[in-house]
Scaffold this active site. Structure first.
Site, short mmCIF file in Angstrom:
data_model
loop_
_atom_site.label_atom_id
_atom_site.label_comp_id
_atom_site.label_asym_id
_atom_site.label_seq_id
_atom_site.Cartn_x
_atom_site.Cartn_y
_atom_site.Cartn_z
N VAL A 146 73.98 63.33 6.67
CA VAL A 146 73.96 61.98 7.23
C VAL A 146 75.22 61.20 6.81
CG1 VAL A 146 72.52 59.95 7.60
CG2 VAL A 146 71.45 62.08 6.82
N TYR A 169 67.47 70.98 -5.89
CA TYR A 169 67.23 69.88 -4.94
C TYR A 169 66.52 70.41 -3.68
CZ TYR A 169 68.24 66.43 -1.32
OH TYR A 169 68.12 65.55 -0.27
N LYS A 186 62.63 69.63 -2.25
CA LYS A 186 62.28 69.13 -0.91
C LYS A 186 61.32 70.08 -0.20
CE LYS A 186 64.61 65.27 -0.87
NZ LYS A 186 64.02 63.97 -0.58
N GLY A 193 89.94 77.42 5.22
CA GLY A 193 88.98 77.88 6.24
C GLY A 193 88.06 76.76 6.72
N SER A 233 64.81 67.65 3.68
CA SER A 233 66.26 67.88 3.76
C SER A 233 66.60 69.25 4.33
CB SER A 233 66.85 67.78 2.35
OG SER A 233 68.19 68.22 2.36
N LYS A 290 76.97 55.69 -2.86
CA LYS A 290 76.58 57.03 -3.31
C LYS A 290 77.76 57.72 -4.02
CE LYS A 290 73.90 59.68 -0.92
NZ LYS A 290 73.36 60.54 0.13
N1 NAD Z 1 72.12 61.31 3.02
C1 NAD Z 1 71.88 62.55 3.39
O1 NAD Z 1 72.76 63.23 3.95
C2 NAD Z 1 70.52 63.16 3.17
C3 NAD Z 1 70.28 64.45 3.69
C4 NAD Z 1 69.03 65.02 3.50
C5 NAD Z 1 68.05 64.33 2.84
N2 NAD Z 1 68.31 63.10 2.31
C6 NAD Z 1 67.22 62.42 1.59
O2 NAD Z 1 67.05 61.15 2.17
C7 NAD Z 1 66.60 60.22 1.19
C8 NAD Z 1 67.54 59.03 1.16
O3 NAD Z 1 68.83 59.50 0.80
P1 NAD Z 1 70.10 58.58 0.71
O4 NAD Z 1 71.23 59.35 1.28
O5 NAD Z 1 69.77 57.24 1.25
O6 NAD Z 1 70.31 58.55 -0.86
P2 NAD Z 1 70.41 57.33 -1.89
O7 NAD Z 1 70.66 57.96 -3.21
O8 NAD Z 1 71.38 56.32 -1.38
O9 NAD Z 1 68.96 56.72 -1.83
C9 NAD Z 1 67.92 57.08 -2.71
C10 NAD Z 1 67.42 55.81 -3.37
O10 NAD Z 1 66.33 56.18 -4.22
C11 NAD Z 1 66.44 55.42 -5.41
N3 NAD Z 1 65.77 56.14 -6.48
C12 NAD Z 1 66.19 57.28 -7.10
N4 NAD Z 1 65.30 57.64 -8.03
C13 NAD Z 1 64.29 56.73 -8.00
C14 NAD Z 1 63.09 56.56 -8.73
N5 NAD Z 1 62.75 57.41 -9.69
N6 NAD Z 1 62.30 55.50 -8.44
C15 NAD Z 1 62.64 54.62 -7.48
N7 NAD Z 1 63.78 54.73 -6.75
C16 NAD Z 1 64.59 55.77 -7.01
C17 NAD Z 1 67.93 55.26 -5.65
O11 NAD Z 1 68.23 54.14 -6.48
C18 NAD Z 1 68.47 55.12 -4.23
O12 NAD Z 1 68.56 53.77 -3.87
C19 NAD Z 1 66.53 61.00 -0.12
O13 NAD Z 1 65.21 61.44 -0.29
C20 NAD Z 1 67.46 62.16 0.13
O14 NAD Z 1 67.11 63.27 -0.68
C21 NAD Z 1 69.52 62.50 2.47
#
Ligand code: NAD
Length: 335
Positions: free
Chosen positions: A191, A161, A165, A224, A139, A199
């Site tokens: 994203v 967090y 990462k 701002g 991330s 979410k």
């Molecule tokens: N969306 C963004 O802007 C963004 C930015 C940077 C990084 N990320 C990373 O990308 C990845 C996907 O993010 P996302 O936006 O799809 O989030 P999300 O929360 O929609 O997806 C994460 C999924 O992981 C599952 N999960 C959580 N804990 C779990 C566990 N212990 N065991 C099994 N499943 C588990 C959740 O149920 C969820 O479906 C994550 O690792 C997040 O940290 C996302």
């Protein structure tokens, strides 16, 4: 759009977090473009359990997977017996690791490190045992308020967090040294896109402003907001990076953004244009000063070089592609 020539016939792909935003987009990418691949999803889905900040512990939702025909496993990546079962009973060729406590405001340091870092190590061991390629979600939160453009090697996380990462990235580097498997960490910036609705309040501000505007409310921005800049990236480009990471020139950790910083004011202005509104913006004080990223902008040169990644969506294009889905979720889920 298909990003890989191979048909992936006889290949088995594990997607952790496949019921979430990015994981479910990946699952459908494979179903639509590589129907001969076997895709297995592992996700803990949502229960009623919340964290101390009031947000759900996991956001996975079955509605993100309606139409998905592969195997779906409800389970926790912290469950070592389950991972052992996966090791014995499957043979994965690729692991896309998206499961995480994805809430950047979560305060439970114990759960965050356990889930994001320690369970990832077990999944790396699974990848080594299966000789599978590992592609995992890091991330931009690893950078905190580090100077723009953000570059791998100049991290300064500001919350647990981001720390978790960054720990995943350090762990990956150790595995890259000691193992033959391909490991690619993708540092996603902000994203947005289809399937993020579940979410809840952690969904992108693009969706949240879109729904505010559709409800006829004046968009509420921090004071701002024309100077709070982020690298917002459409999910389709995130999928492109993941798929290209299946065949990297080199294992490594790479930024995935557009390489351009845009303001929160831009989001609202583009949305108003797309939605045909001209609501007056309201400006409120920013309560997060001190723990807030004010300027993120990915340096994507090494991502281009190593993965052949080329972002296709400027924010105007991403919002245009997304706006019908913003309306649909508003009508079907919010109203
Ligand atoms: N969306 C963004 O802007 C963004 C930015 C940077 C990084 N990320 C990373 O990308 C990845 C996907 O993010 P996302 O936006 O799809 O989030 P999300 O929360 O929609 O997806 C994460 C999924 O992981 C599952 N999960 C959580 N804990 C779990 C566990 N212990 N065991 C099994 N499943 C588990 C959740 O149920 C969820 O479906 C994550 O690792 C997040 O940290 C996302």
């Amino acid at each position: 759009m298909r990003y890989l020539e191979d048909d992936l016939k006889d290949k088995t792909i594990l997607i952790t977090g496949g019921a979430g935003f990015i994981g479910s987009n990946l699952a459908f990418y494979f179903q639509n473009n590589h129907p001969d691949a076997k895709v297995v999803i592992l996700d803990s889905f949502r229960s009623g359990e919340t964290l101390s900040n009031g947000n759900l512990k996991s956001f996975g939702h079955f509605k993100n997977l309606i139409g998905f025909k592969g195997e779906v496993i409800s389970g926790d990546i912290n469950d070592k017996d389950l991972l052992l079962d996966l090791e014995v009973n499957y043979k994965f060729d690729y692991i896309f690791h998206e499961a995480a406590i994805s809430d950047t405001t979560a305060l439970e340091q114990d759960l965050m490190i356990k889930t994001n870092v320690n369970a990832y190590k077990d999944l790396l061991d699974l990848a080594v045992a299966h000789d599978a390629n590992m592609i995992y979600a890091s991330s931009a939160a690893t950078y905190g308020n580090a100077e723009s453009p953000q570059r791998v090697g100049r991290e300064a996380p500001q919350n647990v967090y981001g720390f978790s990462k960054l720990s995943m990235d350090y762990l990956s580097r150790e595995y890259m040294k000691e193992n033959e498997i391909s490991i690619v960490g993708l540092r996603y910036f902000n994203v947005y896109g289809t399937s993020e609705y579940f979410k809840n309040t952690t969904a992108s501000m693009i969706l949240q402003f879109g729904h505010q505007i559709l409800s006829g409310k004046n968009p509420r921005l921090f004071e701002g907001s024309d100077k709070i800049l982020r690298d917002f990236i459409y999910v389709e480009d995130i999928i492109q990076a993941n798929i290209k990471a299946m065949k990297p020139k080199k294992s490594g950790i790479y930024n995935v953004g557009t390489g351009k910083a845009r303001s929160f004011q831009d989001i609202v202005d583009i949305l108003q244009r797309e939605l045909g509104t001209s609501l007056k913006c309201e400006y409120i004080p920013n309560p997060f000063i001190g723990s807030y990223q004010f300027h993120t902008e990915a340096d994507i040169q090494t991502t281009k070089d190593a993965l052949g990644y080329e972002p296709r969506y400027e924010m105007e294009d991403g919002i245009k592609a997304y706006v019908a889905e913003i309306r649909r979720t508003y009508i079907e889920e919010v109203k």
